[in-house]
Design a protein around this motif. Structure first.
Motif, PDB file in Angstrom:
ATOM      1  N   ALA A 130       0.836  -1.199   0.000  1.00 37.91           N
ATOM      2  CA  ALA A 130       0.000   0.000   0.000  1.00 37.91           C
ATOM      3  C   ALA A 130       0.872   1.251   0.000  1.00 37.91           C
ATOM      4  O   ALA A 130       0.547   2.260  -0.638  1.00 37.91           O
ATOM      5  CB  ALA A 130      -0.934  -0.003   1.211  1.00 37.91           C
ATOM      6  N   VAL A 131       2.033   1.192   0.717  1.00 37.78           N
ATOM      7  CA  VAL A 131       2.949   2.336   0.756  1.00 37.78           C
ATOM      8  C   VAL A 131       3.511   2.617  -0.630  1.00 37.78           C
ATOM      9  O   VAL A 131       3.561   3.765  -1.088  1.00 37.78           O
ATOM     10  CB  VAL A 131       4.096   2.082   1.765  1.00 37.78           C
ATOM     11  N   THR A 132       3.966   1.571  -1.321  1.00 36.71           N
ATOM     12  CA  THR A 132       4.534   1.766  -2.662  1.00 36.71           C
ATOM     13  C   THR A 132       3.473   2.271  -3.633  1.00 36.71           C
ATOM     14  O   THR A 132       3.783   3.044  -4.543  1.00 36.71           O
ATOM     15  CB  THR A 132       5.155   0.469  -3.200  1.00 36.71           C
ATOM     16  N   GLU A 133       2.232   1.849  -3.436  1.00 38.59           N
ATOM     17  CA  GLU A 133       1.155   2.334  -4.300  1.00 38.59           C
ATOM     18  C   GLU A 133       0.882   3.815  -4.033  1.00 38.59           C
ATOM     19  O   GLU A 133       0.643   4.590  -4.961  1.00 38.59           O
ATOM     20  CB  GLU A 133      -0.115   1.516  -4.077  1.00 38.59           C
ATOM     21  N   LEU A 134       0.937   4.234  -2.760  1.00 36.92           N
ATOM     22  CA  LEU A 134       0.736   5.641  -2.429  1.00 36.92           C
ATOM     23  C   LEU A 134       1.844   6.521  -3.020  1.00 36.92           C
ATOM     24  O   LEU A 134       1.632   7.707  -3.282  1.00 36.92           O
ATOM     25  CB  LEU A 134       0.691   5.820  -0.906  1.00 36.92           C
ATOM     26  N   PHE A 135       3.034   5.936  -3.236  1.00 40.84           N
ATOM     27  CA  PHE A 135       4.157   6.688  -3.790  1.00 40.84           C
ATOM     28  C   PHE A 135       4.042   6.867  -5.301  1.00 40.84           C
ATOM     29  O   PHE A 135       4.700   7.736  -5.880  1.00 40.84           O
ATOM     30  CB  PHE A 135       5.471   5.964  -3.463  1.00 40.84           C
ATOM     31  N   MET A 136       3.196   6.066  -5.949  1.00 42.93           N
ATOM     32  CA  MET A 136       3.086   6.097  -7.406  1.00 42.93           C
ATOM     33  C   MET A 136       2.788   7.491  -7.966  1.00 42.93           C
ATOM     34  O   MET A 136       3.374   7.887  -8.989  1.00 42.93           O
ATOM     35  CB  MET A 136       2.019   5.100  -7.884  1.00 42.93           C
ATOM     36  N   PRO A 137       1.901   8.271  -7.348  1.00 44.53           N
ATOM     37  CA  PRO A 137       1.657   9.615  -7.900  1.00 44.53           C
ATOM     38  C   PRO A 137       2.909  10.489  -7.943  1.00 44.53           C
ATOM     39  O   PRO A 137       3.046  11.320  -8.845  1.00 44.53           O
ATOM     40  CB  PRO A 137       0.603  10.195  -6.939  1.00 44.53           C
ATOM     41  N   PHE A 138       3.833  10.303  -6.986  1.00 44.71           N
ATOM     42  CA  PHE A 138       5.075  11.071  -7.011  1.00 44.71           C
ATOM     43  C   PHE A 138       5.899  10.698  -8.239  1.00 44.71           C
ATOM     44  O   PHE A 138       6.522  11.557  -8.874  1.00 44.71           O
ATOM     45  CB  PHE A 138       5.895  10.822  -5.742  1.00 44.71           C
ATOM     46  N   ASN A 139       5.908   9.412  -8.574  1.00 41.88           N
ATOM     47  CA  ASN A 139       6.600   8.978  -9.798  1.00 41.88           C
ATOM     48  C   ASN A 139       6.010   9.649 -11.024  1.00 41.88           C
ATOM     49  O   ASN A 139       6.716   9.923 -12.001  1.00 41.88           O
ATOM     50  CB  ASN A 139       6.511   7.462  -9.943  1.00 41.88           C
ATOM     51  N   LYS A 140       4.714   9.905 -10.974  1.00 40.58           N
ATOM     52  CA  LYS A 140       4.067  10.569 -12.104  1.00 40.58           C
ATOM     53  C   LYS A 140       4.552  12.014 -12.249  1.00 40.58           C
ATOM     54  O   LYS A 140       4.623  12.545 -13.364  1.00 40.58           O
ATOM     55  CB  LYS A 140       2.539  10.538 -11.952  1.00 40.58           C
ATOM     56  N   ILE A 141       4.880  12.647 -11.105  1.00 43.60           N
ATOM     57  CA  ILE A 141       5.427  14.003 -11.176  1.00 43.60           C
ATOM     58  C   ILE A 141       6.784  13.971 -11.876  1.00 43.60           C
ATOM     59  O   ILE A 141       7.085  14.800 -12.740  1.00 43.60           O
ATOM     60  CB  ILE A 141       5.567  14.606  -9.763  1.00 43.60           C
ATOM     61  N   LEU A 142       7.625  12.999 -11.484  1.00 47.20           N
ATOM     62  CA  LEU A 142       8.922  12.846 -12.138  1.00 47.20           C
ATOM     63  C   LEU A 142       8.738  12.543 -13.621  1.00 47.20           C
ATOM     64  O   LEU A 142       9.474  13.056 -14.473  1.00 47.20           O
ATOM     65  CB  LEU A 142       9.729  11.732 -11.472  1.00 47.20           C
ATOM     66  N   ASP A 143       7.759  11.702 -13.918  1.00 41.23           N
ATOM     67  CA  ASP A 143       7.485  11.377 -15.320  1.00 41.23           C
ATOM     68  C   ASP A 143       7.036  12.621 -16.090  1.00 41.23           C
ATOM     69  O   ASP A 143       7.340  12.762 -17.278  1.00 41.23           O
ATOM     70  CB  ASP A 143       6.405  10.292 -15.410  1.00 41.23           C
ATOM     71  N   ALA A 144       6.303  13.518 -15.413  1.00 43.00           N
ATOM     72  CA  ALA A 144       5.851  14.745 -16.071  1.00 43.00           C
ATOM     73  C   ALA A 144       7.043  15.638 -16.417  1.00 43.00           C
ATOM     74  O   ALA A 144       7.118  16.203 -17.515  1.00 43.00           O
ATOM     75  CB  ALA A 144       4.876  15.499 -15.170  1.00 43.00           C
ATOM     76  N   ILE A 145       7.982  15.766 -15.471  1.00 39.28           N
ATOM     77  CA  ILE A 145       9.197  16.547 -15.720  1.00 39.28           C
ATOM     78  C   ILE A 145       9.979  15.916 -16.870  1.00 39.28           C
ATOM     79  O   ILE A 145      10.458  16.597 -17.788  1.00 39.28           O
ATOM     80  CB  ILE A 145      10.066  16.616 -14.452  1.00 39.28           C
ATOM     81  N   ASN A 146      10.101  14.606 -16.791  1.00 35.60           N
ATOM     82  CA  ASN A 146      10.813  13.854 -17.821  1.00 35.60           C
ATOM     83  C   ASN A 146      10.172  14.070 -19.188  1.00 35.60           C
ATOM     84  O   ASN A 146      10.843  14.341 -20.182  1.00 35.60           O
ATOM     85  CB  ASN A 146      10.769  12.366 -17.461  1.00 35.60           C
ATOM     86  N   ALA A 147       8.845  13.960 -19.218  1.00 41.39           N
ATOM     87  CA  ALA A 147       8.110  14.072 -20.477  1.00 41.39           C
ATOM     88  C   ALA A 147       8.191  15.483 -21.042  1.00 41.39           C
ATOM     89  O   ALA A 147       8.243  15.673 -22.264  1.00 41.39           O
ATOM     90  CB  ALA A 147       6.655  13.671 -20.274  1.00 41.39           C
ATOM     91  N   LEU A 148       8.185  16.492 -20.161  1.00 40.48           N
ATOM     92  CA  LEU A 148       8.259  17.877 -20.618  1.00 40.48           C
ATOM     93  C   LEU A 148       9.534  18.118 -21.414  1.00 40.48           C
ATOM     94  O   LEU A 148       9.501  18.668 -22.523  1.00 40.48           O
ATOM     95  CB  LEU A 148       8.217  18.816 -19.413  1.00 40.48           C
ATOM     96  N   MET A 149      10.662  17.696 -20.868  1.00 38.49           N
ATOM     97  CA  MET A 149      11.947  17.910 -21.530  1.00 38.49           C
ATOM     98  C   MET A 149      12.186  16.896 -22.649  1.00 38.49           C
ATOM     99  O   MET A 149      12.632  17.238 -23.739  1.00 38.49           O
ATOM    100  CB  MET A 149      13.078  17.834 -20.503  1.00 38.49           C
ATOM    101  N   PHE A 150      11.871  15.639 -22.353  1.00 37.43           N
ATOM    102  CA  PHE A 150      12.124  14.574 -23.317  1.00 37.43           C
ATOM    103  C   PHE A 150      11.268  14.740 -24.570  1.00 37.43           C
ATOM    104  O   PHE A 150      11.752  14.617 -25.697  1.00 37.43           O
ATOM    105  CB  PHE A 150      11.843  13.226 -22.658  1.00 37.43           C
ATOM    106  N   GLY A 151       9.956  15.044 -24.359  1.00 34.21           N
ATOM    107  CA  GLY A 151       9.050  15.167 -25.498  1.00 34.21           C
ATOM    108  C   GLY A 151       9.453  16.285 -26.438  1.00 34.21           C
ATOM    109  O   GLY A 151       9.514  16.112 -27.654  1.00 34.21           O
ATOM    110  N   GLY A 152       9.751  17.469 -25.870  1.00 34.11           N
ATOM    111  CA  GLY A 152      10.151  18.585 -26.709  1.00 34.11           C
ATOM    112  C   GLY A 152      11.495  18.363 -27.380  1.00 34.11           C
ATOM    113  O   GLY A 152      11.676  18.673 -28.561  1.00 34.11           O
TER     114      GLY A 152
END
Length: 585
Positions: free
Chosen positions: A47-69
């Protein structure tokens, strides 16, 4: 000798494995973490690792912002034969990611409790989640940098290095999970730290290439074009929006499950989420190949190339996703046994159900993201942003909100499938709107602008696979030019250029025992004739190419010298592992 899909299909499927493995290894790491969490720390750790998943999405958003462009701009500049400009993109991308990563790491280490509360941990999980965050934060910098390097190394044709880096990360994560949790009993902090160490090893293997002196795209402050940073952010925004939507979605879905199903639902959903990256590996690999190739072919204004690429994606790429879905559905019980071992328990039954139904949504997601990536390359931002918001957040959450209270966790999987169906229908509706009617040809689904590329009647696309083809093509090119009122002298010059260059490739590039092909395009514009030749033979070294045209040596490469003499310009670059020669007459 008409243009076929061999070369594009070959490069399409050559690019997929490293992208699949990149996602797979991330998924395998999540599965390993989940297995150690549930078996060595306790069931609540899932349950703890699942609660952390949204934070990974923030990192993925940063990644996607730079990587996509960065990915789109690199493809654009490569397609426009502006290879030097990619150095600016690379330098800006890596510099910005490094700064963001360092700031994020410091914030996580100083305020883990605050982040834990923002992720919705509550008093029950706040301490455990804070410990996990402190361990995982150490790996933010290498994770984001390595994610960017993966795309740039594909442009350098360094797939093998990527494979080594991925395997190294997988092995190290498993080893350090055992060491930190099984031996030193470091709990959830050790679980996060093991992943961080794996990220550092992954990054170090990749970055070592740039110290060999062989890299074409290098870090160079002097090459920076400031406006490129704004372009990167603008073009990367839809990708970042997608990840932000997934972050909000993960937060809302966790709340819906916790309220209506409870802890057992979160644990089962966490198990599916741990394997979700592996499920998504094939669709992610396929769609990543689409955006990188589409950015290059749209940069070249190559109508035939983009059409073949998208047909390959829709038929073979999506077919691969369907096959993957069937395999994972068949493995629903063995996959559940990785996390839970009592078939009579509620969490076991819910997890089996999820493993059976979740794969059904993958083909729809692949079609949605692949087409949306392509429309992004064409700069159709309104439909791209609409579908991103709809697919990433709105339709899934809305359907789940109404179904889960009545159907439990089953409502989540039905919502996932329904979300994919809705998104595909919206994209199809856009093609109907764009074409002012139901599309009757595949080209119409692509919604290419009317002024995209050279008109069909002024373009000749050919594929060559033998010396016999070369001779026939030479004759066909001459007739094609004469049919467009090109005088006999220039028609013969064009045919001669085609014959000499294609013949040279067949003679010297087809001699390695492998199957090769050449894609050639002859375009007639108002005041010039353009010839584009692509092949997948051995790569040219830029220094060797320069020696090839050394005017002091008149005994070698007579045919190539002759082409250089009769043409207005001739340029070479290596793009995505292909030799690309452009000649203007």
């Amino acid at each position: 000798m008409q243009s076929d899909s061999k070369l594009i299909t070959k490069i399409f499927f050559r690019m997929i494995p490293v992208q699949i493995l990149l996602v797979v290894i991330s998924g395998v790491n999540t599965v390993i973490d989940g297995a150690f969490a549930s078996n060595f720390i306790g069931p609540d750790a899932m349950a703890v690792t699942e609660l952390f998943m949204p934070f990974n999405k923030i990192l993925d958003a940063i990644n996607a912002l730079m990587f996509g462009g960065s990915q789109l701009l690199c493809g654009k500049y490569l397609g426009e034969k502006m290879q030097g400009r990619t150095k600016s993109i690379f330098t800006l991308d890596m510099s910005a990611i490094a700064v963001i990563s360092i700031v994020s790491t410091i914030f996580c280490e100083i305020f883990p409790g605050l982040i834990s509360g923002m992720l919705g941990s509550g008093d029950e999980f706040r301490t455990d989640l804070s410990n996990y965050i402190r361990g995982a934060a150490i790996g933010i910098l290498p994770f984001l940098l390595a994610s960017q390097l993966t795309a740039f190394l594909q442009l350098e044709r360094q797939e093998k290095r990527g494979y080594v880096a991925i395997v190294s990360m997988f092995v190290s994560n498993a080893f350090f999970n055992y060491l930190f949790i099984g031996v030193f009993h470091m709990g959830l902090f050790g679980l996060g730290l093991a992943t961080s160490v794996g990220n550092w090893i992954f990054f170090l293997v990749l970055v070592s290439y740039y110290f060999t002196g062989k890299a074409t795209i290098t870090f160079s402050i002097s090459s920076i074009v400031r406006s490129d940073l704004l372009d990167i952010l603008k073009l990367g925004l839809p990708n970042a929006l997608s990840q932000v939507c997934l972050f909000i979605r993960a937060r809302l879905i966790n709340e819906i499950i916790a309220t209506n199903v409870g802890k057992v639902g979160l644990s089962a959903y966490g198990a599916i989420g741990a394997f979700g990256c592996i499920y998504w590996a094939v669709p992610a690999g396929v769609t990543s190949a689409v955006i990188l190739l589409a950015s290059v072919y749209t940069g070249e204004q190559d109508k035939t190339g983009v059409t073949i690429l998208m047909k390959t994606f829709m038929k073979k790429g999506v077919g691969l996703v369907v096959a993957m879905s069937i395999v994972f559905m068949a493995l629903s019980v063995p996959l559940t046994n990785i996390f839970f071992h009592d078939p009579s328990s509620e969490v076991y039954k819910l997890t089996v159900q999820g493993f059976l139904l979740f794969p059904l949504s993958c083909p729809f997601s692949a079609i949605t993201i692949g087409l949306n990536y392509f429309y992004h390359c064409l700069r159709y931002e309104k439909i791209v942003n609409t579908v991103t918001l709809l697919d990433g957040l709105v339709s899934f959450v809305v359907i789940a909100f109404f179904l889960v209270p009545h159907m439990g966790l089953l409502g989540i999987w039905i919502a996932q499938i329904g979300n994919g169906v809705v998104s595909v229908l919206v994209l199809y509706g856009f093609s109907v709107y764009y074409n002012k009617g139901v599309p009757k040809k595949f080209d119409q689904i692509l919604c290419l602008p009317k002024d995209f590329g050279v008109p069909d009647e002024n373009r000749m696309d050919i594929s060559i696979s033998s010396m016999e083809d070369v001779i026939c093509v030479s004759e066909s090119v001459s007739e094609f030019c004469k049919g467009h009122s090109i005088n006999e002298k220039h028609a013969n010059y064009t045919a001669l250029c085609v014959e000499e260059m294609a013949g040279n490739i067949v003679q010297h590039g087809f001699d390695d025992g492998k199957k090769h092909s050449i894609d050639m395009r002859v375009s007639i514009l108002k005041d010039e004739i353009r010839i584009s030749i692509k092949d997948d033979c051995k790569l040219f070294n830029p220094e060797e190419a320069e020696k090839m045209f050394n005017p002091d040596d008149i005994t070698h490469n007579i045919g190539i010298r002759m082409v250089g003499k009769i043409s207005k310009s001739m340029s070479y670059q290596n793009t995505l592992g292909l030799n690309v020669l452009s000649i203007v007459l």
